[in-house]
Design a protein around this motif. Structure first.
Motif, mmCIF file in Angstrom:
data_model
loop_
_atom_site.group_PDB
_atom_site.id
_atom_site.type_symbol
_atom_site.label_atom_id
_atom_site.label_comp_id
_atom_site.label_asym_id
_atom_site.label_seq_id
_atom_site.Cartn_x
_atom_site.Cartn_y
_atom_site.Cartn_z
ATOM 1 N N LEU A 1 0.832 -1.208 0.000
ATOM 2 C CA LEU A 1 0.000 0.000 0.000
ATOM 3 C C LEU A 1 0.863 1.253 0.000
ATOM 4 C CD1 LEU A 1 -2.825 -0.998 2.511
ATOM 5 C CD2 LEU A 1 -2.967 -0.892 0.020
ATOM 6 N N LEU B 1 0.116 4.246 -2.721
ATOM 7 C CA LEU B 1 -0.865 5.167 -2.156
ATOM 8 C C LEU B 1 -0.177 6.355 -1.505
ATOM 9 C CD1 LEU B 1 -3.462 2.802 -0.427
ATOM 10 C CD2 LEU B 1 -3.525 3.761 -2.736
ATOM 11 N N GLU C 1 -4.581 8.946 1.106
ATOM 12 C CA GLU C 1 -5.292 7.729 0.717
ATOM 13 C C GLU C 1 -5.119 6.640 1.781
ATOM 14 O OE1 GLU C 1 -4.820 8.222 -4.119
ATOM 15 O OE2 GLU C 1 -3.166 7.443 -2.922
ATOM 16 N N ILE C 2 -3.894 6.482 2.293
ATOM 17 C CA ILE C 2 -3.663 5.488 3.345
ATOM 18 C C ILE C 2 -4.475 5.827 4.589
ATOM 19 C CG2 ILE C 2 -1.928 4.600 4.947
ATOM 20 C CD1 ILE C 2 0.093 4.762 2.676
ATOM 21 N N LEU D 1 -8.060 4.813 4.093
ATOM 22 C CA LEU D 1 -8.257 3.367 4.178
ATOM 23 C C LEU D 1 -8.170 2.875 5.619
ATOM 24 C CD1 LEU D 1 -6.334 1.931 1.088
ATOM 25 C CD2 LEU D 1 -8.757 2.454 1.311
ATOM 26 N N GLN E 1 -9.650 -3.325 1.867
ATOM 27 C CA GLN E 1 -9.067 -4.104 0.778
ATOM 28 C C GLN E 1 -9.816 -3.871 -0.536
ATOM 29 O OE1 GLN E 1 -6.310 -5.864 0.391
ATOM 30 N NE2 GLN E 1 -5.640 -5.388 2.473
ATOM 31 N N ALA F 1 -8.684 -0.572 -1.792
ATOM 32 C CA ALA F 1 -7.305 -0.641 -2.276
ATOM 33 C C ALA F 1 -7.262 -1.216 -3.687
ATOM 34 C CB ALA F 1 -6.450 -1.477 -1.330
ATOM 35 N N HIS F 2 -8.035 -2.269 -3.938
ATOM 36 C CA HIS F 2 -8.086 -2.841 -5.275
ATOM 37 C C HIS F 2 -8.638 -1.826 -6.277
ATOM 38 C CE1 HIS F 2 -7.570 -6.846 -3.359
ATOM 39 N NE2 HIS F 2 -7.067 -7.155 -4.529
ATOM 40 N N TRP G 1 -5.975 0.921 -6.915
ATOM 41 C CA TRP G 1 -4.894 0.359 -7.734
ATOM 42 C C TRP G 1 -5.296 0.364 -9.209
ATOM 43 C CZ3 TRP G 1 0.060 -1.582 -7.166
ATOM 44 C CH2 TRP G 1 0.547 -2.363 -8.207
#
Length: 257
Positions: free
Chosen positions: A148, A152, A156-157, A160, A169, A172-173, A176
């Motif tokens: 991550l 990221l 963004e982190i 999440l 998750q 995150a997908h 990405w």
């Protein structure tokens, strides 16, 4: 930001007559190929490849990868030929500095991009503005913290980290795939630091395949300050797919090939 063009997607328009496609002005055409269903076309699509494309396909170690290479590039050539009104084998392609295929003569402004994952290949076409597409298969084990941090940004982190693990998750997908599509539209690949491209982190998924304006994604994108638009595409369970085009949202058509 507001979503647009929701609801059932129509297939790209086909002009009367064999193998001629309507020019994708003011819209995006996305064609989806499922590899097992395309196997009967393998020899036909191999026949339109250049000698270099055949060598690259033959260099793969596993037959499934050789087959995917032939079907992916062969179907791309067929579609390009149908838009340009040329035989697929005569379409002149060159590879950009970071691996993005392009038309050698500019193709009268035809822009395209391609992606594959698992059993699927997707091709996107539009006119005049850069376009990118990415399809990814869900990682069974997800993304760990180190992965991550590699793609990221800090905001963004942080977003999440406020979500439960399954939702984090999923997001995150999605991010990405969004960033891959954006980088592919730019033609830069990961030569640009993906962490510098700041995209919105939505806690609720878009309704099916809405389009939204994502604005100016970040200071390191090397672009001219233009706005970009993003679509999340309906794909099979276990996959994520995104299309990105520079400018305001336009109609998007999705169909099988």
């Amino acid at each position: 930001m507001p979503a647009h063009h929701r609801g059932r997607l129509s297939p790209p328009p086909v002009q009367p007559g064999a193998r001629r496609l309507a020019w994708p002005a003011g819209r995006i055409d996305v064609w989806q190929l499922r590899l097992p269903a395309a196997l009967p076309c393998l020899s036909t699509r191999a026949a339109v490849l250049s000698a270099d494309e055949r060598r690259r396909a033959a260099a793969f170690r596993f037959e499934r990868d050789r087959t995917r290479s032939v079907l992916s590039r062969g179907s791309l050539r067929e579609l390009l030929g149908a838009y340009l009104g040329e035989p697929a084998a005569r379409v002149a392609l060159v590879i950009g500095e970071h691996g993005k295929p392009m038309l050698a003569d500019g193709g009268a402004g035809l822009q395209f991009n391609t992606s594959h994952a698992g059993e699927y290949v997707m091709h996107a076409f539009t006119s005049d503005e850069p376009v990118g597409i990415d399809i990814e298969k869900t990682r069974p084990r997800g993304f760990d913290a180190a992965m991550l941090r590699g793609f990221l940004g800090g905001a963004e982190i942080a977003a999440l980290e406020r979500l439960p693990a399954p939702a984090a998750q999923l997001q995150a997908h999605r991010i990405w795939t969004h960033k891959e599509a954006f980088l592919k539209a730019m033609g830069s690949g990961f030569s640009v630091d993906a962490r510098g491209i700041q995209l919105p982190v939505d806690t609720a998924a878009l309704a099916g395949h809405g389009a939204r304006l994502i604005g100016r994604p970040g200071p390191s994108n090397g672009q001219d300050g233009a706005d970009w638009s993003l679509w999340e595409l309906p794909v099979a369970d276990g996959y994520h797919a995104t299309a990105v085009r520079r400018g305001a949202p336009v109609p998007l058509r999705l169909g099988p090939f």
